[in-house]
Scaffold this active site. Structure first.
Site, PDB file in Angstrom:
ATOM      1  N   ALA A 141     -15.302  -1.228 -11.459  1.00  0.00           N
ATOM      2  CA  ALA A 141     -15.162  -2.621 -11.866  1.00  0.00           C
ATOM      3  C   ALA A 141     -13.903  -2.774 -12.712  1.00  0.00           C
ATOM      4  CB  ALA A 141     -16.385  -3.071 -12.655  1.00  0.00           C
ATOM      5  N   ALA A 333      -5.646  -6.149 -12.819  1.00  0.00           N
ATOM      6  CA  ALA A 333      -5.589  -4.882 -12.092  1.00  0.00           C
ATOM      7  C   ALA A 333      -6.108  -3.779 -13.005  1.00  0.00           C
ATOM      8  CB  ALA A 333      -4.161  -4.567 -11.657  1.00  0.00           C
ATOM      9  N   LYS A 334      -6.623  -2.701 -12.402  1.00  0.00           N
ATOM     10  CA  LYS A 334      -7.192  -1.623 -13.219  1.00  0.00           C
ATOM     11  C   LYS A 334      -6.122  -0.932 -14.054  1.00  0.00           C
ATOM     12  CE  LYS A 334     -11.003   0.387 -14.398  1.00  0.00           C
ATOM     13  NZ  LYS A 334     -11.988  -0.388 -15.169  1.00  0.00           N
ATOM     14  N   VAL A 335      -4.933  -0.750 -13.489  1.00  0.00           N
ATOM     15  CA  VAL A 335      -3.807  -0.195 -14.244  1.00  0.00           C
ATOM     16  C   VAL A 335      -2.824  -1.333 -14.488  1.00  0.00           C
ATOM     17  CG1 VAL A 335      -1.964   1.497 -14.321  1.00  0.00           C
ATOM     18  CG2 VAL A 335      -4.128   2.060 -13.177  1.00  0.00           C
TER      19      VAL A 335
END
Length: 339
Positions: A141, A333-335
């Protein structure tokens, strides 16, 4: 997000069972270096974990601790003298370019660098002399949940090892976390108060202040509700003026000095007729519109690991009530590749 919230007792247990040997090894290296100062570098959720570490180290280790302004090195190319400084970078992914660049500069400028991440082979780890894996496992998530509490516990265990502790005070946490998360129905009912809220104010003091910041972040990034987090002291220095009898306020007031310090703020909020919800100790519930009582009997410095759990669930349930997808918030975004 719901699944990863539910995994947190297991993650905490894993850190206690498997993480301690490496944490003690890193603590030995730091103790031998005898740093005179600590600098913490982080963004987003990890920045709130870094705030927690700042309180923890200043209170329990007596070390001055600062939070890095990364643009001073990435945009202005400053080269501070970091001799005898412990430089800790906290990051879920360890992949953001500004975190990597700041860590590299810290090492070049004489600092002892430590990466605290959830990705053992990340660029931040590669740039650091020392590293700790928070052992949260893959987090799919976009909103960080289990990595946050994993960072908190890892940082606490590091500080505890630095002061000669054995980590035993944290042993009840997995069971207490499971018991707290099992009360999800209470949180779902509470979420109904905020389904149509146009804004929220969160406040706390001391160790609980990072909890207020992290809860505000979770509410904003999942439900898109403007949520403002203030230290209780800062709230009284002006922002209290925006609170009225229809303003929803969430206060985190655990057992100990931080809850005691927040009590005058709670009194002012009650005077203004705020829709006040208290997360924390029974002793601070008087006059609140609603509350969620946390388990008692753990050290105040560990309470943030439990405090955030119902607030993560709250963000999830408010988001679901609004018909939104908490797993994939827009524009995230995750990164995050900041520079």
């Amino acid at each position: 997000m719901a699944r990863e919230i539910a995994e947190q007792p297991e993650v905490l247990e894993r850190i206690l069972a498997k993480g301690l040997p490496r944490i003690r090894e890193v603590a030995d290296r730091i103790r031998a270096a005898a740093p005179r100062f600590v600098l913490l570098t982080a963004r987003g959720t990890s920045d709130n974990a870094a705030y927690y570490a700042k309180y923890l180290m200043e209170i329990t280790l007596g070390l001055p601790v600062g939070l890095t302004s990364m643009s001073t090195t990435t945009a202005y190319h400053a080269r501070p003298d970091l001799t005898d400084v412990l430089c800790i970078t906290v990051s879920q992914s360890g992949g953001s370019p500004d975190l990597v660049a700041t860590t590299e500069t810290a090492k070049e400028c004489g600092g002892l660098t430590l990466a605290v991440t959830n990705v053992a082979g990340s660029p931040v780890n590669a740039a650091s002399e020392l590293d700790l894996d928070v052992l949260a496992g893959p987090e799919l998530a976009l909103p960080a949940t289990k990595t946050y509490t994993a960072e908190l516990l890892t940082l606490w265990l590091l500080v505890d090892a630095l002061r000669g502790g054995d980590g035993s005070a944290a042993k009840p946490l997995p069971e207490l976390a499971a018991a707290t998360l099992a009360r999800q129905a209470e949180v779902a009912e509470l979420a109904g108060r905020y389904r149509f809220a146009s804004r929220l104010v969160l406040t706390a003091r001391g160790y609980s202040y990072p909890t207020a910041r992290e809860a505000a972040l979770k509410l904003m990034e999942t439900s898109y509700t403007p949520a403002h987090a203030f230290s209780g002291a800062d709230l009284l220095h002006g922002p209290l003026a925006m609170v009225d009898n229809i303003s929803p306020v969430i206060a985190i007031a655990a057992e100990g000095a931080d809850g005691t310090a927040l009590e005058p703020v709670l009194e002012r909020l009650r005077e203004r007729g705020a829709d006040l919800v208290v997360i924390g100790s029974d002793e601070h519930m008087a006059g609140a519109s609603a509350g969620f009582t946390l388990p008692s009997g753990i050290p105040e410095e560990l309470s943030p690991i439990l405090e955030i759990l119902p607030l993560q669930q709250l963000a999830y349930h408010v988001t679901m009530a609004r018909g939104l997808n908490p797993d994939a918030p827009r524009a995230l975004a995750k990164v995050t590749r900041t520079r």
